[in-house]
Enzyme design. Structure first.
Site, mmCIF file in Angstrom:
data_model
loop_
_atom_site.group_PDB
_atom_site.id
_atom_site.type_symbol
_atom_site.label_atom_id
_atom_site.label_comp_id
_atom_site.label_asym_id
_atom_site.label_seq_id
_atom_site.Cartn_x
_atom_site.Cartn_y
_atom_site.Cartn_z
ATOM 1 C CB ALA A 193 10.468 -0.131 -9.401
ATOM 2 N N GLY A 221 6.311 1.019 -12.642
ATOM 3 C CA GLY A 221 5.467 -0.009 -13.236
ATOM 4 C C GLY A 221 5.200 -1.127 -12.256
ATOM 5 C CB THR A 225 -0.901 0.040 1.242
ATOM 6 O OG1 THR A 225 -0.111 0.373 2.391
ATOM 7 C CG2 THR A 225 -1.580 -1.306 1.476
ATOM 8 C CD GLU A 230 16.941 -2.761 -3.558
ATOM 9 O OE1 GLU A 230 17.113 -1.615 -4.035
ATOM 10 O OE2 GLU A 230 17.791 -3.353 -2.902
ATOM 11 C CE LYS A 232 10.567 6.710 -5.846
ATOM 12 N NZ LYS A 232 10.311 6.627 -7.305
ATOM 13 C CD GLU A 291 2.387 6.277 -5.149
ATOM 14 O OE1 GLU A 291 1.384 5.569 -4.919
ATOM 15 O OE2 GLU A 291 3.549 5.904 -4.890
ATOM 16 C CE LYS A 322 7.907 6.316 -2.919
ATOM 17 N NZ LYS A 322 7.307 5.228 -3.690
ATOM 18 N N GLY A 370 -0.403 3.392 -14.685
ATOM 19 C CA GLY A 370 0.154 2.962 -13.406
ATOM 20 C C GLY A 370 1.532 3.469 -13.095
#
Length: 814
Positions: free
Chosen positions: A610, A796, A554, A605, A681, A666, A578, A663
């Site tokens: 991604a 993705g 989620t 990770e 990030k 978000e 995150k 996609g």
């Protein structure tokens, strides 16, 4: 000559008794002694009837009626009609006597041990008679022996003990008197030297068979039950448990003492003295080999042969300074328990003599506490010894094996396996023979402990991972699909057996203790119970599976706040969310500390790049002693997709809309376009480099109009994008004029971080970054001029799911 014993399940009904008859008919022996238990469940009914009668509860008659019906119906199903009359008459006569005994207990309102033995003996008396008559009716040369005439007992300290001299003589005499090929007798029952009915205790049918085998020097004792031998663990709890082909007498005694119910512990002693092998066989699968118990040890040199356990255990601890160096304390302690007829199943004592700890049955706890405190009242009153300390609702788990002797590392392997799965050990014991290592744990942890240990010692290093997945949208659905496709490969090649036990979305949640079918999980989830994050967590705790992993797919802050609870219970956390790792530094650090403290990996990770191995590579650089000097990166696959597709023939609104639909962003695209996602990030990378930083410390240079940033919903947000199209086109034209491309860049250097849109000139590593790809440049002391570059798809559902999958595999290899 062979002795065959059949337990209550094997003779529970007419159908099963016919299976027993077929087994007897196929035996190759000149003489067969068949020892049978009461019909399955009858002994319990007899005990219930007696207990009700002695409390003057008239419902004892209901239990008696059930006993009567079971026996009479069994006769009618087994015996031809023309032969039933004599049998029904005899059995009814015996049942009438039983009813009279129960009525007597009801009238006087009490029951003596002597009367109890007589009542309970009717189970084996009736079953052995019915079975022998069935054999005769089926053409088998059989006869019935009343076990009370053969097995003789003495009364010692209130318990019946076998008079072996008289019993052995009676067995030999009975063999001479009966020339029939098959002799059927009831187990469990005996008689005193004065002729009163007695019993050998629960499990006594095994003991009866062993006594007879010893007396007659049988070639083998076969114990027929409802499982195919002794197992490496209880197959009802450990589904991967396997039958043990060969095992020594000593190993079998250890396993049966510690709860392996397939064999009554005292059974082994009579046959051990003469080296008579015991064969455990399955009545319902007679062709399976079963387990051979003999003097020979296993030739394969295996260390641990089985894992067993006893439940309903309590620990009693006597401790205090007044015990140190004082002779006789232990003697008094154990004497008090012995005189109260309390059995001790485990003993451990501190080398300092400061404490003694024993394991006893839960039901004896109250009595034990009272008599021990009374016995040591003088020392307790003077503070020399503390009142006895108790812990209830525990269990003992034991590793058993002859070849465990002097084999280094077994204890460490056992305890580390339990510790890794958050199984707290309350006490340990290991005998000098080193044939048994025992650990006392919470009863609620038994299933997890047995499965963890069995996996460690028996399952060829196949590790089972139990997943609890929160979030099954784009990424979650792809993740589950990948598990389904790779399940066989993972088990065969990586020795990982992955099961998804729980799934939840925002509406419903679903659990299956045996693993959810991933072929139709959408249908099953739609029919699940109402989603509740707290109940989801409670269910994970209640199931208490080994190697549990909580997977968060989620973007929910509320879900991220549950990580602490999972990690504190040694449940690993794998997440693409995150929020936790970019929250306040103290929270991030606490999660990392909990993961280390409770030996539960916390892997994220996919928080950056991604499926790209960015965080893992960074960790390896730092772990190897390299120092990060600078990080430059394009970390938003969604923003890279947007600016790679935006030009003077498109509108910014349409490109962002496409990115959302495919996609790449978000559900709320403002999270990506505002820069907050990139800020999170670069914050995570800075922290993983060893820096203390919070989100407020990062400089954000927004490119969106203020009006767009202040919207509260997607409809208004997209409206503002249309209204400000001219400003977006102006940004694009300025980049073209400078022969550059627009890229959203994150940078960290000298303790400072920033994010913002930049014009990237030709020749730069970022210039040709296509589609939704990410790129990270690590400048380090080892890579000061030419950075280490990681580049690839950074957005993705598929690649993010594969990153989560990779973290799951890392946990499996942990």
């Amino acid at each position: 000559m062979k002795v065959l014993k059949f337990g209550g399940t094997s003779v529970a009904n007419a159908k099963n008794i016919n299976l027993v008859k077929n087994i007897i008919a196929n035996q190759k022996s000149d003489k067969i002694i068949v020892v049978v238990s009461a019909l399955g469940g009858i002994t319990d009914l007899l005990l219930t009837s007696a207990a009700l009668a002695c409390t003057q509860d008239i419902s004892y008659k209901t239990s008696f009626k059930e006993i009567e019906d079971r026996h009479l119906n069994t006769i009618k199903e087994l015996i031809p009609i023309h032969s039933q009359s004599k049998m029904l008459s005899k059995v009814k006569s015996e049942l009438n006597t039983l009813e009279t005994l129960l009525e007597g207990a009801f009238l006087i309102g009490e029951i003596t041990p002597k009367l109890s033995d007589k009542i309970v003996s009717y189970g084996e008396l009736l079953s052995s008679y019915i079975i022998s008559e069935h054999f005769i009716a089926e053409g088998i040369d059989a006869a019935h022996i009343d076990s009370r005439e053969i097995i003789k007992t003495n009364v010692s300290h209130g318990k019946n003990t076998v008079n072996f001299q008289l019993t052995n003589s009676n067995c030999l005499e009975a063999l001479k008197d009966h020339k029939n090929t098959v002799l059927v007798m009831g187990g469990f029952i005996a008689s005193s030297v004065s002729g009163d009915s007695t019993t050998l205790g629960r499990g006594g049918s095994d003991y009866t068979a062993a006594i007879v085998a010893n007396a007659l020097d049988a070639e083998a004792l076969q114990v027929w039950t409802d499982v195919s031998g002794m197992y490496t663990a209880n197959p009802k709890i450990v589904k991967q448990a396997m039958s043990i082909p060969k095992i020594s007498y000593e190993e079998a005694m250890e396993l049966s003492h510690f709860g392996a119910k397939v064999l009554f512990p005292p059974t082994i002693q009579p046959v051990l003295s003469k080296g008579i092998p015991i064969i455990i066989k399955n009545t319902f699968k007679p062709d399976e080999p079963g387990t051979l118990i003999s003097r020979s040890t296993n030739g394969q040199g295996k260390t641990v042969r089985g894992i067993s356990h006893i439940e309903e255990v309590a620990l009693l601890s006597l401790e205090g300074p007044g015990m140190v160096g004082i002779p006789g304390i232990s003697k008094r302690f154990f004497e008090v328990l012995s005189n109260a007829d309390i059995s001790v199943v485990l003993i451990t004592q501190a080398s300092s003599e400061h404490s003694i700890c024993v394991g006893i049955s839960n039901q004896d706890t109250q009595k034990a506490v009272s008599i021990i405190n009374e016995a040591f009242d003088f020392e307790i009153s003077r503070g020399k010894i503390k009142p006895v300390i108790t812990e209830k609702d525990l269990a003992i788990v034991a590793l058993v094996g002859d070849n465990m002797k002097s084999h280094q590392g077994l204890s460490g392997k056992m305890f580390s396996t339990l510790g890794r799965n958050n199984v707290n050990i309350r006490a340990i014991a290991q005998g000098a023979s080193e044939r048994n290592i025992s650990a006392v744990i919470l009863k609620s942890d038994v299933k997890k402990a047995l499965n963890s240990l069995h996996e460690e010692f028996f399952e060829e290093n196949v590790k089972q991972l139990n997943l609890f997945v929160m979030g099954v949208g784009n990424v979650g659905a792809k993740f589950l699909n990948q598990i389904q496709l790779q399940k066989k490969y993972l088990k065969e090649k990586l020795k990982l057996n992955i099961r998804v036990i729980g799934i939840s979305n925002s509406r419903t949640m679903l659990f299956d203790e045996d693993g959810i079918s991933l072929k139709n999980w959408e249908i099953l989830l739609a029919e699940g119970e109402k989603a509740d994050k707290a109940l989801f967590y409670d269910k994970v705790m209640m199931l208490n599976y080994r190697n549990s992993i909580f997977v968060d797919n989620t973007a929910s802050e509320e879900v991220s706040k549950t990580y602490h609870s999972y990690l504190k219970n040694s449940i690993s956390v794998v997440t693409c969310n995150k929020i936790a790792c970019s929250s306040q530094f103290t929270n991030y650090q606490e999660l990392k500390d909990l993961a280390r403290k409770y030996n539960a990996p916390f892997l994220f990770e996919t928080n950056v790049g991604a499926g790209l191995p960015i965080i893992d590579t960074l960790k390896n650089l730092v772990a190897s002693g390299d120092k990060i000097l600078k990080i430059q990166a394009v970390l938003s696959g969604s923003l890279n997709f947007v600016f790679n597709n935006f030009n003077d023939t498109t509108t910014f609104h349409d490109v962002v809309k496409t990115a959302q639909q495919e996609g790449y962003t978000e559900p709320d695209p403002k999270i990506d376009l505002s820069g907050i996602d990139v800020m999170r990030k670069i914050l995570i990378l800075a922290r993983e480099s060893g820096n203390v930083l919070d989100i407020e410390d990062i400089e954000n240079q927004p490119f969106l109009p203020k009006e767009s940033l202040e919207t509260n919903n997607n409809e208004d947000f997209f409206r503002t994008l249309k209204e400000h199209e001219s400003s977006f086109q102006e940004m694009y034209q300025q980049a073209v004029a400078a022969d550059s491309k627009l890229k959203y860049v994150a940078q960290f250097e000298d303790g400072k971080a920033s994010v913002g849109l930049q014009r990237i000139p030709k020749g730069h590593d970022f210039y040709n970054l296509e589609g939704s790809d990410n790129i990270v440049l690590f400048y380090t002391e080892r890579y000061p001029n030419q950075p280490m570059i990681i580049k690839g798809a950074g957005a993705g559902a598929d690649v993010t799911a594969s990153g989560i999958f990779a973290d799951i595999i890392r946990v499996g290899n942990f």
